[in-house]
Design a protein around this motif. Structure first.
Motif, mmCIF file in Angstrom:
data_model
loop_
_atom_site.group_PDB
_atom_site.id
_atom_site.type_symbol
_atom_site.label_atom_id
_atom_site.label_comp_id
_atom_site.label_asym_id
_atom_site.label_seq_id
_atom_site.Cartn_x
_atom_site.Cartn_y
_atom_site.Cartn_z
ATOM 1 N N TRP A 1 0.825 -1.212 0.000
ATOM 2 C CA TRP A 1 0.000 0.000 0.000
ATOM 3 C C TRP A 1 0.856 1.258 0.000
ATOM 4 C CZ3 TRP A 1 -4.306 2.003 -1.306
ATOM 5 C CH2 TRP A 1 -4.751 3.190 -0.739
ATOM 6 N N VAL A 2 1.860 1.288 0.856
ATOM 7 C CA VAL A 2 2.759 2.441 0.928
ATOM 8 C C VAL A 2 4.053 2.077 0.198
ATOM 9 C CG1 VAL A 2 3.960 4.056 2.428
ATOM 10 C CG2 VAL A 2 1.768 3.091 3.148
ATOM 11 N N TRP A 3 4.398 2.869 -0.819
ATOM 12 C CA TRP A 3 5.544 2.557 -1.681
ATOM 13 C C TRP A 3 6.652 3.588 -1.513
ATOM 14 C CZ3 TRP A 3 5.658 -1.790 -4.933
ATOM 15 C CH2 TRP A 3 4.484 -2.542 -4.920
ATOM 16 N N ARG A 4 7.856 3.143 -1.829
ATOM 17 C CA ARG A 4 9.014 4.046 -1.787
ATOM 18 C C ARG A 4 9.968 3.630 -2.911
ATOM 19 N NH1 ARG A 4 9.542 0.303 2.310
ATOM 20 N NH2 ARG A 4 11.430 -0.976 2.241
ATOM 21 N N ALA A 5 10.980 4.466 -3.121
ATOM 22 C CA ALA A 5 11.937 4.162 -4.189
ATOM 23 C C ALA A 5 12.707 2.893 -3.855
ATOM 24 C CB ALA A 5 12.903 5.330 -4.359
ATOM 25 N N GLY A 6 12.904 2.069 -4.868
ATOM 26 C CA GLY A 6 13.668 0.852 -4.698
ATOM 27 C C GLY A 6 15.036 0.962 -5.339
ATOM 28 N N THR A 7 15.637 -0.151 -5.572
ATOM 29 C CA THR A 7 16.985 -0.187 -6.125
ATOM 30 C C THR A 7 16.933 -0.576 -7.599
ATOM 31 O OG1 THR A 7 17.872 -0.814 -3.981
ATOM 32 C CG2 THR A 7 19.253 -1.267 -5.917
ATOM 33 N N ARG A 8 17.583 0.217 -8.421
ATOM 34 C CA ARG A 8 17.590 -0.061 -9.865
ATOM 35 C C ARG A 8 18.243 -1.394 -10.134
ATOM 36 N NH1 ARG A 8 17.587 4.672 -13.127
ATOM 37 N NH2 ARG A 8 19.001 3.658 -14.593
ATOM 38 N N ALA A 9 17.735 -2.063 -11.104
ATOM 39 C CA ALA A 9 18.382 -3.299 -11.536
ATOM 40 C C ALA A 9 19.648 -2.946 -12.316
ATOM 41 C CB ALA A 9 17.434 -4.112 -12.399
ATOM 42 N N THR A 10 20.480 -3.930 -12.539
ATOM 43 C CA THR A 10 21.756 -3.654 -13.204
ATOM 44 C C THR A 10 21.585 -3.315 -14.672
ATOM 45 O OG1 THR A 10 21.958 -6.016 -13.549
ATOM 46 C CG2 THR A 10 23.108 -5.066 -11.644
#
Lengths: 229, 487
Positions: free
Chosen positions: B69-78
Motif C-alpha cells: 500500500w505504501v511505496w518508496r523508491a527501490g533499487t535499480r536493476a543492473t
C-alpha cells in the motif's frame, strides 16, 4: 406470521378433539393415511440426535402468558423470574410450578421431526400458543470435551438460549423458524452432562423451535446422546 | 510503452537518459490511492520477495513496498530499459527488458545475500531487417497447464509476438514465433478456466491527461492464438474487449500485470498516465481488483469510503450490532383498512428523515455489543461507516479500514476465539483494522488485520441466518462474500 398449520388443517376438518384424547400426540389430516405426528410421548429417556443432528427430546413447560417479541421485551420477559430455579432446573415429567397463581406442568416430549411444535403442544394442553412464553430444557451427554462447537437454533418467534447456564443466543422479533437461524459463538461442551435451555416467546399463530449442535466446520454434530433424566 | 527502436540494451544509468524523464513525486495522496512514492511508467508485474513487494519500470525506476500500500523508491536493476517484466520461477526472479535483455537474481531485496542480477542471453528481438515490430514491452507467462514459459512482446506499431522460453535457462527455446496482435503494446498473457487471455494496451501513452491508453483483451484456446475478442474480432485485426479504461479522475491505464493472491482473489498492477489528484503527473502505479464476468476479465474498483449497509451474499441479511432496532418512522401508507392512507393520495408527500443515531443510541449498552445479522430496515444500528484508518498502512492495493456505526465511534472488532464484537471506541488496535478485497465476482471479502491470540487468517463470515463470526476463508462458499449497499 404465516397462516398456521392448525388453521389450515382445521379448514380441512381435522378431528382435533380426537387428537387431544391421545394426550400430547397430535394427528391431523383428511384421511387415515394422511396424518402427521408432531409431538410424541418419549418411549425412552435417552436418544441420539436425528440424522441431521436435531435434538428431539425435551422437557417443555406449559406456556406462560407473555407479550412482546422485540429484543428488550423478550429480554425483560425471560429475565423475569417466573418460578424458582427457572435458569437452573432440569425438571422431570409431571413436575409442577406455579406462575402468577397458575399451576403449570413440565412435560417430556419427543418428535420425529426436526422441530418441536409448540403450537400443538399448547393446544394439546388446552393452553393458548399465542402471547406465550415456553421454557424448554434438555440434557446432552458428550463422550468427550468438544471445543469450538456452536448451538444452532431456529424459533417462531423470538427465543433466548443458554448452554450450561451461559446465555449464548438471542433472536428477536416476529420470525419464522429457520434451521440454524441463530448461532452461538464458539463454545465448549463438557465431557458428560451439558444442559441446554431455551425460552421461546410467541406472539401469535404458529410456534415451534429446532436446535442442534454444529461442529467446527459447521456440520451437524451427532456423537452425543440426549437425556431426559 | 511507446519507444522508438533506436533504443538499445544498455546498463542502468546510460539508458535512463534516453527515456522520458519521470518525475517521482512523494505526495500525501488522496484516500484510496496507493500511498508514498508511486511514480512509475510501465511497471513490471508486482513480485513478492521475502515479504516485500517490488516493481520495475521504464528507465530504471524501481519501487518497493512493505505492505503493498505504501511505496518508496527501490533499487535499480543492473540493466534497465523500456517496460521490463519480472516473473518468479523456482528460486529465481527473471527480468526481461526491451529488445530481449534478460537478467536474473535469486532475490529482489538488495539487503539479501542472494541479491545479484546475473546477465542472461538475449531472449528475443527483431527478426530481420524488415521485421514489422518493435521488440520491447515483454510480458511473461508461465503456462500452468504445461509448465512452458512464454513471452509476448511488441509495442506501438507492428505485431505483438509470442515466443517460447526455457523456464530453466530463461533463454529462447527455438526460432518459432507467433504474431498475436497488432498496433498495441504492454501485453501479457494469463490463463483462466481453459482459455488463454492476451491483455494488451491500446491507444497512446505519454501525453498525460491526453493519453488514450486503455487495456484490452482477447482470448484463445491456444497460447499462440488466435486471440479473439467478445465481438469475434481477432486482435490481429485490432480487436480487444475493454478491461480497464479511464475512470473517475484517473486517465490512461496501461501495462496489466496479474497478481494472483490465491483463494480466489486476483488483482493486477497497472499505471495511470495521469492522476488528476496528483498534478496529472506522468505514470502512477496502481493495483486494482480483477473480476471475471461471463468469462472475461474486468477491472474492479478501489473500495470507496462511505456509509453502507453490509449485506451477506449468503443470507441477504445485514450486519448490525445487537441492539433493539427502532422503526425509522413515517406512516404505514398504502394499506387501506389498516388505518393508513394510500400512497400519493390526499396529503402532501413528506420525506421521512434518516434515523438520528444520536437519538436512538441513547438506549444502547455503553460497553461492548455483539454483532449479528438481521433483515435491513434502514435503522441506525445497520449503517456502517467504512473509512481508511489514517496511518494504519495497508495491504496489496488497499488501506486498512475502520468500520464504525455511522455517526458514532463504535467500531467493529475481532475478539479472541475468532468472534466479533463492537467496541465503544475505535482505538486503531490491529483487531479493529479491516482489509477489504474485491473478489472476482465483484463481491467483497472483509478480514481483520489480526485476531487476538492467534495468527490464523480469518474473514468475516455469515453463519446461520442471523449471526456473523470469523472463519478461515473458503473461496467456494458464499458465507464470506459481502455486498456494500448504499443506505
Amino acid at each position: 406470521m404465516m397462516i398456521s398449520q392448525w388453521n389450515f388443517h382445521r379448514s380441512l376438518g381435522v378431528v382435533w378433539a380426537a387428537s387431544l384424547c391421545l394426550g400430547i400426540t397430535v394427528v391431523s389430516g383428511s384421511s387415515a393415511n394422511d396424518h402427521e405426528t408432531f409431538i410424541l410421548t418419549p418411549q425412552s429417556a435417552q436418544k441420539a440426535p436425528n440424522s441431521d443432528g436435531f435434538i428431539q427430546l425435551w422437557h417443555l413447560l406449559e406456556p406462560i402468558s407473555a407479550s412482546g417479541e422485540t429484543q428488550n421485551a423478550v429480554q425483560a420477559t425471560v429475565k423475569t423470574e417466573h418460578f424458582p430455579g427457572q435458569f437452573t432446573v432440569v425438571p422431570k415429567d409431571g413436575d409442577k410450578v406455579t406462575v402468577n397463581g397458575t399451576e403449570l406442568t413440565w412435560h417430556d416430549v419427543d418428535t420425529n421431526k426436526y422441530n418441536i411444535n409448540l403450537y400443538y403442544f399448547a393446544q394439546a394442553h388446552r393452553k393458548s400458543p399465542s402471547g406465550a412464553l415456553f421454557w424448554a430444557v434438555t440434557v446432552i451427554n458428550c463422550p468427550e470435551e468438544m471445543a469450538g462447537v456452536r448451538l444452532a437454533v431456529g424459533s417462531n418467534s423470538a427465543s433466548v438460549w443458554w448452554v450450561n447456564d451461559k446465555e449464548v443466543i438471542g433472536i428477536y422479533g416476529n420470525r419464522q423458524t429457520v434451521v440454524d437461524d441463530g448461532i452461538s459463538k464458539r463454545l465448549t461442551l463438557k465431557k458428560g452432562r451439558n444442559v441446554i435451555r431455551g425460552a421461546i416467546v410467541n406472539g401469535s399463530g404458529a410456534a415451534d423451535f429446532c436446535a442442534r449442535i454444529l461442529d467446527r466446520e459447521g456440520k451437524p454434530l451427532k456423537n452425543f446422546t440426549i437425556h431426559l433424566n | 510503452m511507446k519507444v522508438i527502436r533506436i533504443l538499445t540494451n544498455a546498463p542502468a544509468g546510460i539508458a535512463q537518459s534516453c527515456f522520458f524523464t519521470i518525475t517521482f513525486l512523494s505526495l500525501l495522496t488522496p484516500a484510496l490511492a496507493l500511498e508514498g512514492q508511486v511514480g512509475i511508467h510501465d511497471p513490471s508485474t508486482i513480485m513478492k520477495c521475502d515479504g516485500k513487494y517490488y516493481t520495475y519500470g521504464t528507465g530504471g525506476t524501481a519501487l518497493v513496498s512493505d505492505d503493498g500500500w505504501v511505496w518508496r523508491a527501490g533499487t535499480r536493476a543492473t540493466r534497465t530499459g523500456a517496460a521490463p517484466d519480472v516473473i518468479q520461477i523456482g528460486d529465481r526472479y527473471l527480468q526481461y527488458i526491451s529488445h530481449g535483455t534478460f537478467i536474473w537474481s535469486k532475490s529482489l531485496d538488495p539487503e539479501s545475500p542472494d541479491y545479484q542480477w546475473h546477465d542472461g542471453k538475449n531472449a528475443f528481438g527483431m527478426e530481420g531487417e524488415n521485421d514489422f515490430m518493435n521488440p520491447i514491452d515483454p510480458g511473461l507467462f508461465l503456462d500452468p497447464t504445461t509448465g512452458k514459459l512464454w513471452v509476448v512482446y511488441g509495442s506501438y506499431f507492428g505485431y505483438l509476438r509470442v515466443v517460447e522460453l526455457d523456464p530453466d535457462t530463461g533463454e529462447r527455446v527455438d526460432d518459432k514465433s507467433y504474431n498475436v496482435a497488432v498496433n498495441c503494446e504492454a501485453a501479457t498473457i494469463i490463463h483462466h478456466e481453459g482459455y488463454y487471455y492476451l491483455l494488451a494496451t491500446h491507444g497512446s501513452c505519454c501525453a498525460g491527461s491526453n493519453s488514450g491508453y486503455n487495456i484490452r483483451v482477447g482470448r484463445s484456446k491456444n497460447v499462440t492464438g488466435p486471440y479473439i475478442d467478445n465481438m469475434d474480432i481477432d486482435m490481429m485485426l485490432g480487436g480487444g474487449k475493454l478491461v480497464c479504461g479511464s475512470r473517475t479522475r484517473l486517465i490512461g491505464p496501461g501495462h496489466f500485470g496479474l497478481i494472483d493472491e490465491g483463494d480466489g482473489v486476483q488483482k493486477f498492477s497497472l499505471h495511470w498516465e495521469a492522476d488528476l489528484d496528483r498534478s496529472g503527473s506522468f505514470g502512477i502505479l496502481d493495483i486494482l481488483p480483477l473480476l471475471w464476468k461471463d468469462g472475461w476479465p474486468v477491472a474492479g474498483q478501489h473500495f470507496k469510503a462511505g456509509v453502507y449497509e453490509i449485506e451477506s451474499v449468503r443470507t441477504g441479511s445485514a450486519l448490525e450490532i445487537a441492539v433493539e432496532g427502532v422503526p425509522v418512522g413515517g406512516g404505514r401508507g398504502g394499506a387501506r383498512g389498516l388505518g393508513g392512507r394510500r400512497g400519493g393520495g390526499g396529503g402532501a408527500t413528506t420525506v421521512v428523515p434518516d434515523q438520528d443515531v444520536a437519538e436512538v443510541s441513547v438506549n444502547w449498552p455503553k460497553g461492548d455489543i455483539d454483532i449479528r445479522m438481521a433483515i435491513y430496515m434502514c435503522q441506525a444500528q445497520q449503517k456502517w461507516s467504512v473509512t481508511p484508518a489514517e496511518g494504519a498502512g495497508g495491504y496489496l492495493g488497499g488501506p486498512y479500514f475502520k468500520i464504525t456505526i455511522a455517526g458514532t465511534d463504535r467500531a467493529l472488532a475481532a475478539i479472541e476465539g475468532g468472534e466479533l464484537v463492537s467496541v465503544p471506541e475505535f482505538t486503531g488496535a490491529p483487531e479493529q483494522l479491516w482489509r477489504i478485497d474485491q473478489l472476482t465476482d465483484g463481491t467483497w471479502r472483509i478480514m481483520p488485520k489480526s485476531i487476538p491470540n492467534t495468527d490464523e487468517k480469518m474473514a468475516l463470515s455469515a453463519i446461520g441466518h442471523s449471526f456473523a463470526t470469523l472463519e478461515k476463508y473458503d473461496p467456494d462458499s458464499e458465507k464470506q462474500r459481502w455486498i456494500f449497499n448504499l443506505p
